[in-house]
Enzyme design. Structure first.
Site, PDB file in Angstrom:
ATOM      1  N   SER A   1      -5.627   0.556  16.235  1.00 56.27           N
ATOM      2  CA  SER A   1      -5.495   1.611  15.246  1.00 56.27           C
ATOM      3  C   SER A   1      -4.554   2.684  15.789  1.00 56.27           C
ATOM      4  O   SER A   1      -4.141   2.646  16.937  1.00 56.27           O
ATOM      5  CB  SER A   1      -6.858   2.207  14.930  1.00 56.27           C
ATOM      6  OG  SER A   1      -7.454   2.599  16.147  1.00 56.27           O
TER       7      SER A   1
ATOM      8  N   GLU B   1       8.428   7.481  10.034  1.00 54.48           N
ATOM      9  CA  GLU B   1       8.232   6.403   9.060  1.00 54.48           C
ATOM     10  C   GLU B   1       7.080   6.746   8.126  1.00 54.48           C
ATOM     11  O   GLU B   1       6.109   7.373   8.540  1.00 54.48           O
ATOM     12  CB  GLU B   1       7.867   5.140   9.868  1.00 54.48           C
ATOM     13  CG  GLU B   1       8.103   3.826   9.208  1.00 54.48           C
ATOM     14  CD  GLU B   1       7.924   2.679  10.227  1.00 54.48           C
ATOM     15  OE1 GLU B   1       8.925   2.182  10.745  1.00 54.48           O
ATOM     16  OE2 GLU B   1       6.763   2.312  10.492  1.00 54.48           O
TER      17      GLU B   1
ATOM     18  N   LYS C   1       3.676   6.170   6.198  1.00 53.61           N
ATOM     19  CA  LYS C   1       2.503   5.339   6.452  1.00 53.61           C
ATOM     20  C   LYS C   1       1.987   4.886   5.084  1.00 53.61           C
ATOM     21  O   LYS C   1       1.395   5.659   4.337  1.00 53.61           O
ATOM     22  CB  LYS C   1       1.440   6.167   7.181  1.00 53.61           C
ATOM     23  CG  LYS C   1       0.306   5.344   7.720  1.00 53.61           C
ATOM     24  CD  LYS C   1      -0.558   6.216   8.651  1.00 53.61           C
ATOM     25  CE  LYS C   1      -1.660   5.375   9.269  1.00 53.61           C
ATOM     26  NZ  LYS C   1      -2.585   4.807   8.270  1.00 53.61           N
TER      27      LYS C   1
ATOM     28  N   ARG D   1      -6.335  -7.311   9.217  1.00 54.55           N
ATOM     29  CA  ARG D   1      -6.600  -6.698  10.508  1.00 54.55           C
ATOM     30  C   ARG D   1      -7.995  -7.072  11.008  1.00 54.55           C
ATOM     31  O   ARG D   1      -8.191  -7.322  12.188  1.00 54.55           O
ATOM     32  CB  ARG D   1      -6.505  -5.173  10.392  1.00 54.55           C
ATOM     33  CG  ARG D   1      -6.821  -4.452  11.690  1.00 54.55           C
ATOM     34  CD  ARG D   1      -7.272  -3.015  11.443  1.00 54.55           C
ATOM     35  NE  ARG D   1      -6.186  -2.228  10.900  1.00 54.55           N
ATOM     36  CZ  ARG D   1      -5.271  -1.628  11.639  1.00 54.55           C
ATOM     37  NH1 ARG D   1      -5.312  -1.751  12.947  1.00 54.55           N
ATOM     38  NH2 ARG D   1      -4.327  -0.920  11.087  1.00 54.55           N
TER      39      ARG D   1
ATOM     40  N   LYS E   1       6.900   7.329  16.014  1.00 54.16           N
ATOM     41  CA  LYS E   1       6.769   6.410  17.144  1.00 54.16           C
ATOM     42  C   LYS E   1       8.025   6.344  17.991  1.00 54.16           C
ATOM     43  O   LYS E   1       9.108   6.723  17.551  1.00 54.16           O
ATOM     44  CB  LYS E   1       6.337   5.022  16.663  1.00 54.16           C
ATOM     45  CG  LYS E   1       7.148   4.397  15.578  1.00 54.16           C
ATOM     46  CD  LYS E   1       6.362   3.148  15.093  1.00 54.16           C
ATOM     47  CE  LYS E   1       7.032   2.509  13.890  1.00 54.16           C
ATOM     48  NZ  LYS E   1       6.199   1.504  13.243  1.00 54.16           N
TER      49      LYS E   1
ATOM     50  N   LYS F   1      -1.260  13.307   9.402  1.00 51.23           N
ATOM     51  CA  LYS F   1      -1.967  13.177   8.121  1.00 51.23           C
ATOM     52  C   LYS F   1      -2.292  14.524   7.523  1.00 51.23           C
ATOM     53  O   LYS F   1      -2.211  15.547   8.181  1.00 51.23           O
ATOM     54  CB  LYS F   1      -3.269  12.402   8.335  1.00 51.23           C
ATOM     55  CG  LYS F   1      -3.046  10.951   8.715  1.00 51.23           C
ATOM     56  CD  LYS F   1      -4.336  10.200   8.547  1.00 51.23           C
ATOM     57  CE  LYS F   1      -4.052   8.764   8.199  1.00 51.23           C
ATOM     58  NZ  LYS F   1      -5.214   8.089   7.662  1.00 51.23           N
TER      59      LYS F   1
ATOM     60  N   CYS G   1     -12.677  10.363 -37.189  1.00 57.05           N
ATOM     61  CA  CYS G   1     -11.436  10.887 -36.615  1.00 57.05           C
ATOM     62  C   CYS G   1     -11.402  12.406 -36.697  1.00 57.05           C
ATOM     63  O   CYS G   1     -11.602  12.967 -37.773  1.00 57.05           O
ATOM     64  CB  CYS G   1     -10.231  10.302 -37.339  1.00 57.05           C
ATOM     65  SG  CYS G   1      -8.671  11.013 -36.786  1.00 57.05           S
TER      66      CYS G   1
ATOM     67  N   CYS H   1      -8.634   5.347 -34.740  1.00 59.52           N
ATOM     68  CA  CYS H   1      -8.516   5.728 -36.129  1.00 59.52           C
ATOM     69  C   CYS H   1      -7.530   4.735 -36.746  1.00 59.52           C
ATOM     70  O   CYS H   1      -6.403   4.622 -36.298  1.00 59.52           O
ATOM     71  CB  CYS H   1      -7.974   7.153 -36.234  1.00 59.52           C
ATOM     72  SG  CYS H   1      -7.438   7.558 -37.899  1.00 59.52           S
TER      73      CYS H   1
HETATM   74 ZN    ZN Z   1      -7.180   9.827 -38.112  1.00 58.14          ZN
END
Ligand code: ZN
Length: 725
Positions: A141, A172, A174, A195, A348, A372, A466, A484
Site C-alpha cells: 500500500s 501522478e 491517483k 490486489r 514518487k 490526499k 401531476c 405525466c
Molecule cells: Zn402534467
C-alpha cells in the site's frame, strides 16, 4: 503472391475506437507463421488452432464483412437483453445459431476478427470460482499524507536517505478504482489478479480480458519476456450515468459511484456482465518484469504506451520537490475537468535504481507517497421535498437542503431520482442527511442520519397527480419512473422546448428559460414547429424583450433549421434517445425518411442501439404524436438529413496526410497512428503545407504553432474521434 503476406488473426476494430487496437502482423513466409504461433500460444484460446489466411481483396469481402458486422451487433444487442435487461427476445437456440454462424465466418475470414467481437472479448462461460494466486512481488500500500507540510517532510526524508543525490519527482493522479496486476508473457496477457491482501490476489483474467485499455497481446514485435504491469480498473463518470439509466429503466438499484461498479464487477464470475459495463484500466506501476527497457518511470510509461496499454494520463516529472508539491495543487484544481474519479495525487521517485536504494518499510515503499484530502461529504438538513416534471414527463423528487459548502460550491438541493430512492433512503422532512458529490458535480444524498430524526417525522407521500397539469400519474411498466402522460402538459412542453433549444440539440441562442416559459404560457408555442412560425412582433410582446433581441432570436431560430438529423433526433426528447445515440442513428441512416422506413430489427442492429432504445424510437416515430411532430417540422423546413461525416468507400481519411503531436489522453500514439492508417490516411512526422490535419493533444508545442501558421486544420482528440465515428 508477392503483393501480400500471411496474416495473423488480429485485425483492427474499424468503428469502435474505445477498444485497444491490435495490428495485423503480416508474415512473408510460412515458417514465420509457425514461430509466431509458438510465441503466442494463447491468442487462439489455447485450442491449438492456427488461423491464417491470404487477405481477400477488399471488394470480395464486403458482403461477408457486412454479415459479420450485423451478426456482432445482433448478438451484442441480445446479450444486453439477456444479461442486462433479463428479458431475452429470442430462444437460446437462435442465439447459439447466430454465435455459431459468426464463429464460422470469422474462422473462414480471420483477418476480419476484431478483439471486441463477441467471440473474442468475452469468455464463453463464467468461471466457477476465483482462483487465489500469489503475487510474485507483493502489492504494497502507499503511505498517505493529508497536508502540504507532511508532503514536504516526505521529500526531506527521501533526500536524506539518498544523501542529497539529485532526485526527479513524478506527480501522478491517483485513480479511484480497483487495483489490478496484469501479467504478459512474451507479449500475451496470461493472468490478471486483484490486489487481494497484497500477497495473494484473486484471478480475474476472464474479466480483465473484456476491458478497454487492455490489449490481449502487446502491440510490439519485441515484447519483454515478462511484463507485470499494475494499474487501476476504473469507470468513466459518463459511463456510470449511462449504466444507472439502464439500471433505472430496468427497475434495478442504482450504483452509488464508479468505484463501487468497478469493485463489484471485476470479481464477478461471468465476464459477460463485465464486458457490458465499459470498465477501463490505467496502468502506472511495475511488478515482476524481465526484459524491460525502461530504467525510470517516465520511460516506463512511454514503453507501456508503445505496447498498447493506457498509462495514467497527465503525469509530470520535476527536478525540484517544491515544484512537484505545488503541481499537486494545480492538478487538484483540474479535478472537475476529469471524467473519472481520483482519490489523491501520488508523488514518487522517477529513477528505478534510487527506488531500489530506498527500499520498503513493512507495509509501503519509501519512495512513494499519496497526497490526499478529505472526502467530499457534508451534513445538512432537508427543508422540503419538491417534485419536478421533466421533458419526458418523468416526475423527479428533489430535496431542498439547508445550504452547505461541498467541494468548493454551495449545495442547496439534491435529486432524489424517483419514488423508490426516497423509499430506500427513507428520507423525510427535517431529516439530517449526508450529501456527497457524485462525479464531483451532482450532489446526492448518501444516507439519512436516523439517530437525529425528530419524533413524528412522517414519510414522504409521492403525488398521484401531476403538479403542473393535475392529470393522473402513471408508473412505467418496466421501470421506476412515475410520469405525466398528458401530451399537452404545459410544464412538459416547456421542458421539451427548452431542451430543443439547448446547445447539444438545435442550439438556438437567446431562447432561454424565461422566454420559453412565456411562449408556452401564452400558447404561442405548443409544439416544436411553432417556434419556426414566430414573428418578431410575437416575440417583441414578451417581457423584457426589445426589438433588437426579438430580431436576433428570429434569426437564431431560422438558422437552427439546418442543424441536421443528429441534433434534431436528440432535440425531440424521445425516451432513451440522447445525444450519442442520436448522432449514431443519423450517421447510420442519413435521413429521417430512412429511419421512418426502418423496421424494429434494423434499428436494433445498429451499433450501440439496444432493444430498449430501438423500441422507444420506433414507438415514437410511429405514434400519432411523433408523426405529427415530424410532419410539422418538415412543413416548416427543418433539415431532416445528416450533416455529419459519412464513411465513404475509401475510408474517411482517404488520401489525407495527418500529423499527431502532444500528450494524448484517449489513445496511445500507436493507436492513433494505427487508426489513421486504418481509415486510409497517411501519418507524417512533420508539418508542411501538404498536411491536411494536425491531431493535437495536451502541450502541443512547435508543431501546433507551425500548423497554425500554415493554416492546417487542427483537431482535438475528440474532434478526431468524431471524424472517425
Ligand atoms: Zn402534467
Amino acid at each position: 503472391m508477392a503483393d501480400f503476406g500471411w496474416f495473423s488473426q488480429k485485425t483492427n476494430p474499424i468503428r469502435d475506437l474505445n477498444h485497444p487496437v491490435q495490428w495485423p502482423s503480416p508474415f512473408f513466409d510460412f515458417q514465420n507463421v509457425l514461430q509466431w504461433k509458438i510465441r503466442n500460444p494463447l491468442l487462439h484460446g489455447g485450442q491449438g488452432r492456427i488461423w491464417f489466411s491470404i487477405p481477400a481483396e477488399a471488394n470480395m469481402a464486403t458482403d461477408i464483412e457486412i454479415e459479420i458486422k450485423k451478426l456482432r451487433n445482433k448478438i451484442r444487442s441480445h446479450d444486453q437483453k439477456y444479461y442486462v435487461d433479463a428479458s431475452p427476445l429470442i430462444s437460446d437456440l437462435e442465439y447459439d445459431r447466430m454465435m455459431e454462424r459468426l464463429r464460422h465466418l470469422e474462422s473462414e475470414n480471420p483477418m476480419l476478427i476484431v478483439p471486441d467481437s463477441p467471440t473474442q472479448r468475452v469468455g464463453e462461460q463464467p468461471v466457477d470460482y476465483l482462483d487465489q494466486v500469489s503475487h510474485r512481488v507483493p502489492m504494497l500500500s502507499i503511505e498517505n499524507t493529508y497536508s502540504l507540510e507532511e508532503l514536504h517532510k516526505f521529500g526531506e526524508r527521501v533526500s536524506e536517505l539518498l544523501d542529497g543525490d539529485a532526485i526527479e519527482w513524478i506527480v501522478e493522479l491517483k485513480i479511484d478504482g480497483v487495483a489490478a496486476s496484469l501479467i504478459y508473457e512474451n507479449g500475451v496477457l496470461t493472468r490478471a489478479l486483484t490486489r487481494g491482501n497484497g500477497a495473494v490476489g484473486d484471478d480475474i483474467t476472464h474479466n480483465i480480458r473484456t476491458l478497454q485499455g487492455v490489449p490481449l497481446k502487446l502491440t510490439t514485435d519485441s515484447p519483454p519476456e515478462v511484463l507485470e504491469v499494475r494499474g487501476e480498473v476504473y469507470m468513466n463518470n459518463r459511463d456510470l450515468v449511462l449504466l444507472n439509466e439502464r439500471q433505472a429503466a430496468n427497475g434495478e438499484s442504482l450504483f452509488k459511484n464508479t468505484r463501487n461498479v468497478a469493485a463489484g464487477t471485476i470479481r464477478l464470475l461471468d465476464p459477460r456482465i463485465c464486458a457490458q459495463r465499459n470498465l477501463r484500466m490505467f496502468s502506472h506501476g511495475i511488478g515482476h518484469c524481465e526484459g524491460l527497457v525502461a530504467t525510470n518511470h517516465m520511460d516506463f510509461l512511454k514503453e507501456l504506451g508503445s505496447y498498447g496499454l493506457s498509462p495514467t494520463p497527465f503525469v509530470e516529472c520535476f527536478s525540484d520537490f517544491t515544484a512537484a508539491a505545488s503541481h499537486c495543487e494545480v492538478l487538484i484544481n483540474r479535478i472537475p475537468e476529469l471524467d473519472f474519479e481520483i482519490d489523491g495525487i501520488v508523488l514518487k521517485v522517477n529513477r528505478f535504481d534510487q527506488r531500489q536504494t530506498l527500499g520498503t518499510r513493512s507495509k509501503s515503499p519509501r519512495w512513494i507517497v499519496a497526497y490526499k484530502w478529505e472526502k467530499y461529504e457534508a451534513v445538512t438538513t432537508v427543508h422540503q421535498i419538491n417534485v419536478q416534471v421533466g421533458k419526458t414527463g418523468a416526475i423527479t423528487p428533489v430535496a431542498e437542503l439547508e445550504p452547505v459548502q461541498l467541494a468548493g460550491t454551495t449545495v442547496s438541493r439534491a435529486s432524489l431520482h424517483n419514488a423508490e430512492e426516497i423509499q430506500r433512503l427513507d428520507v423525510r422532512l427535517s431529516d439530517t442527511v449526508v450529501v456527497e458529490k457524485a462525479g464531483k458535480i451532482i450532489p446526492h444524498i448518501v444516507r439519512v442520519e436516523k439517530h437525529h430524526r425528530k419524533p413524528g417525522a412522517i414519510p414522504f407521500a409521492f403525488p398521484t397527480r401531476c403538479p403542473a397539469c393535475d392529470s393522473e400519474l402513471h408508473k412505467d411498466e418496466d421501470g421506476v419512473y412515475i410520469r405525466c402522460l398528458n401530451r399537452h402538459c404545459e410544464k412538459k412542453i416547456m421542458e421539451q422546448i427548452r431542451y430543443f433549444a439547448s446547445r447539444d440539440a438545435m442550439d438556438i441562442e437567446g431562447l432561454g428559460e424565461k422566454v420559453v416559459e412565456q411562449l408556452v404560457a401564452t400558447k404561442r408555442v405548443r409544439a416544436f414547429g411553432d417556434l419556426y412560425r414566430l414573428t418578431v412582433t410575437d416575440i417583441e410582446s414578451l417581457d423584457r424583450m426589445g426589438e433588437k433581441s426579438a430580431k436576433n432570436l428570429v434569426v437564431a431560430i431560422n438558422e437552427s433549421r439546418s442543424r441536421g438529423l443528429g441534433k434534431l433526433l436528440n432535440a425531440l426528447s424521445i425516451r432513451h434517445v440522447g445525444k450519442t445515440v442520436a448522432s449514431i442513428l443519423a450517421r447510420f441512416f442519413g435521413t429521417m425518411e430512412a429511419i421512418v422506413a426502418a423496421d424494429l430489427e434494423s434499428l436494433v442492429a445498429v451499433d450501440e442501439v439496444g432493444g430498449i432504445i430501438a423500441e422507444s424510437l420506433f414507438e415514437y416515430i410511429h405514434s400519432d404524436a411523433g408523426r405529427e411532430v415530424l410532419a410539422d417540422l418538415t412543413q416548416v423546413g427543418v433539415n431532416m438529413e445528416s450533416t455529419e461525416f459519412i464513411d465513404a468507400d475509401g475510408g474517411v481519411l482517404a488520401g489525407k496526410i495527418i500529423v499527431v503531436t502532444g500528450t494524448l489522453t484517449r489513445f496511445t500514439r500507436t493507436e492513433v497512428q494505427g487508426l489513421i492508417e486504418m481509415h486510409s490516411g497517411k501519418v507524417s512526422s512533420s508539418i508542411s503545407s501538404k498536411t491536411d490535419f494536425l491531431v493535437a493533444g495536451d502541450k502541443a508545442g512547435s508543431k501546433l504553432s507551425k500548423a497554425k501558421k500554415l493554416g492546417v486544420r487542427i483537431l482535438s482528440e475528440e474532434e478526431f474521434e468524431n471524424i472517425l465515428k
